[in-house]
Design an enzyme around this catalytic site. Structure first.
Site, PDB file in Angstrom:
ATOM      1  CB  THR A 128      -0.905  -0.009   1.243  1.00 32.36           C
ATOM      2  OG1 THR A 128      -1.658  -1.230   1.218  1.00 32.36           O
ATOM      3  CG2 THR A 128      -1.837   1.176   1.270  1.00 32.36           C
ATOM      4  CG  PHE A 222     -14.940   5.073   2.522  1.00 36.83           C
ATOM      5  CD1 PHE A 222     -14.009   6.047   2.187  1.00 36.83           C
ATOM      6  CD2 PHE A 222     -16.267   5.271   2.161  1.00 36.83           C
ATOM      7  CE1 PHE A 222     -14.388   7.198   1.514  1.00 36.83           C
ATOM      8  CE2 PHE A 222     -16.660   6.421   1.488  1.00 36.83           C
ATOM      9  CZ  PHE A 222     -15.720   7.382   1.158  1.00 36.83           C
ATOM     10  CB  CYS A 272      -3.256  -1.764   7.017  1.00 37.40           C
ATOM     11  SG  CYS A 272      -1.904  -2.805   6.441  1.00 37.40           S
ATOM     12  NE  ARG A 429     -12.036  -6.998  19.742  1.00 33.90           N
ATOM     13  CZ  ARG A 429     -11.538  -6.429  18.653  1.00 33.90           C
ATOM     14  NH1 ARG A 429     -12.329  -6.086  17.661  1.00 33.90           N
ATOM     15  NH2 ARG A 429     -10.269  -6.156  18.569  1.00 33.90           N
TER      16      ARG A 429
END
Ligand code: NAD
Ligand code: UGA
Length: 460
Positions: A128, A222, A272, A429
């Site tokens: 990336t 997004f 990331c 979670r």
């Protein structure tokens, strides 16, 4: 036969190429890395990454049309197509430190390709990268003075860890960006042909180089934005007795919103999301768009807020002190089904609680070694315990930080019996059965839902 090389045997190189090799028996694949230990592990029965389904594919292809090696220079010389999937972390020094992508590994690879090439090649950006990196790559490579021509393509990877095999076998789309020149389009076609061995043509889309590079950063931005959005709402739910799962379900049924990536949590992690958003923020700043930069930066700020909010809520709920209290962290991986702990919210919570002088025990089915490594010096102050029952033994609280199925299958009566009372569960979670835990006697603190507590004085 085409010789296909992948430089970088990390999570991306190591999990994508074996799958490509399994679908393209007519081609020869080599994955190289400078990290000798990593290559040795890829050649062994104990692969360096835990990824469901990958072992079987590596065993099936290795030694047939897939090879692992540390001889980078030799394999560059032999290759027709080179995928570059080296790491592109956030820069920690100089201009853009803390935001911009550190392109040193990337540029080093470009120069290595240049030095060792004796034939023209297609070079594919799999890592990336900031938009317009291909331009720099083209300039370096085509300054070779040997009469060689290099076509640089962008083919960003969209797989998620834990589901990498499924994502590669059946991708939503494959994106290939190239130059609108005759040789650029020929190169694009060669890559399309490779993927068409198993991906339906209509899911292989092509674009110009810059759109392709930018789409990768935008996709991650997004996705992360959705998590930060629902996490922001989870804070409001906790104040208003709304239930964030019910809200997510209700809004997700609107097709325009969609149901995915609306699971409120202790925060998003992984190598990331944060890195790529900060890279996007830096690019916007560089192009003179401060408002756009600030808009995206808030996604990361909200994530940090959520992680801290979770840790501080633990301290506040446990009578404003956790000093000297044993706390079991259930999960270290940044998500289930991976051993990756990079940017894991679990480790952020761990650091915050150590700051409060809690005694931390970490349990995780696959990520203990990476957690130990990532915590660095702090690891000396943490106990690592593969057995969750032993981790919870004598603890004041459990914090569920990774959504491993294993944690749902424990006997919580037994866990409760071995804990200090009052016993707390903080479920980062929303993984466990909260009502059941409450009935057993736990004080339960979910994300984005009212707490279920036996501590009457605290209810208001
Ligand atoms: P990683 O750190 O796991 O692997 C990168 C590998 O490249 C390392 O093993 C390193 O030793 C090797 N390397 C570095 N310089 C080299 C050189 N000059 N020659 C040979 N090998 C070299 O990183 P990763 O998670 O695989 O990510 C790689 C890239 O892919 C990043 O740009 C990342 O943003 C992107 N990406 C990652 C994921 C993911 O799920 N991890 C998904 C999509 C995209
Ligand atoms: C993400 C993207 O999903 C991939 O498309 C992309 O290729 C990859 O980043 C990358 O570029 O590295 P990954 O980070 O492996 O993949 O895993 P995700 O499933 O996206 O989860 C990221 C984090 O968000 C995890 O910590 C996860 O627990 C959290 N998450 C996810 C939530 O908190 N809520 C959700 O609803 C979904």
């Amino acid at each position: 036969m085409t010789n296909i090389l992948c430089i970088g045997a990390g999570y991306v190189g190591g999990s994508t190429m074996p799958i490509v090799a399994s679908h393209c028996p007519q081609h020869r694949f080599v994955i190289v890395d400078i990290n000798e230990a990593r290559i040795a592990a890829w050649q062994s029965d104990n692969l360096p990454i835990y990824e469901p389904g990958l072992d079987e594919i590596v065993h099936r292809t290795r030694g047939k049309n897939l090879f692992f090696s540390t001889e980078v220079d030799k394999h560059i010389a032999e290759a027709d197509i080179i995928f570059v999937s080296v790491n592109t972390p956030t820069k920690t020094f100089g201009q853009g430190a803390g935001k911009a992508a550190d392109l040193q590994y990337w540029e080093k690879t470009a120069r290595q390709i240049l030095e060792n090439s004796t034939s023209s090649k297609i070079v594919v950006e799999k890592s990336t990268l900031p938009v317009r990196t291909a331009e720099a790559m083209e300039r370096i490579l085509n300054s070779n003075g040997k009469g060689l021509h290099f076509d640089v393509l962008s083919n960003p990877e969209f797989l998620a860890e834990g589901t990498a095999v499924r994502d590669m076998e059946n991708p939503d789309r494959v994106l290939i960006g190239g130059r609108n020149t005759e040789s650029g389009q020929k190169a694009v076609e060669a890559l399309v042909e490779m993927y068409a061995n198993w991906v339906p043509r209509e899911r292989i889309i092509t674009a110009n180089l810059w759109s392709s590079e930018l789409s990768k950063l935008v996709a991650n931005a997004f996705l992360a934005q959705r998590i930060s959005s629902i996490n922001a709402i989870s804070a409001l739910c906790e104040k208003t007795e709304a239930d964030v799962s019910e809200v997510a379900h209700a809004i997700g049924l609107d097709n325009r919103i969609g149901k995915y990536f609306l699971r409120a949590s202790v925060g998003f992690g992984g190598s990331c999301f944060k890195k790529d958003i900060l890279n996007l923020v830096y690019l916007c700043e560089q192009y003179g768009l401060p408002e756009v930069a600030a808009y995206w930066e808030q996604v990361v700020t909200m994530n940090e807020y959520q992680e801290m909010r979770f840790a501080l809520n633990m301290v506040a709920s446990m009578f404003n002190t956790v000093a000297g209290k044993r706390i079991a962290l259930f999960g270290a991986a940044f998500k289930a089904n991976t051993n990756d702990t990079r940017e894991s919210p679990a480790l952020e919570v761990c650091r915050a609680l150590l700051e409060e002088r809690a005694e931390i025990v970490i349990t995780d089915p696959h990520a203990i070694e990476n957690a130990r490594y990532d915590l660095g010096e702090l690891a000396k102050r943490v106990t690592f315990e593969p057995d969750p029952y032993a981790a919870a033994n004598g603890a004041h609280a459990i914090a569920v930080l990774t959504e491993w199925t294993q944690f749902t299958q424990l006997d919580y009566e037994k866990v409760y019996a071995a804990m200090v009372k009052p016993a707390f569960v903080f479920d980062g979670r929303n993984l466990l059965d909260h009502k059941k835990l409450y009935e057993i006697g736990f004080n339960v603190y979910p994300i984005g839902r009212p707490a279920l507590t036996h501590l009457l004085s605290e209810v208001e």
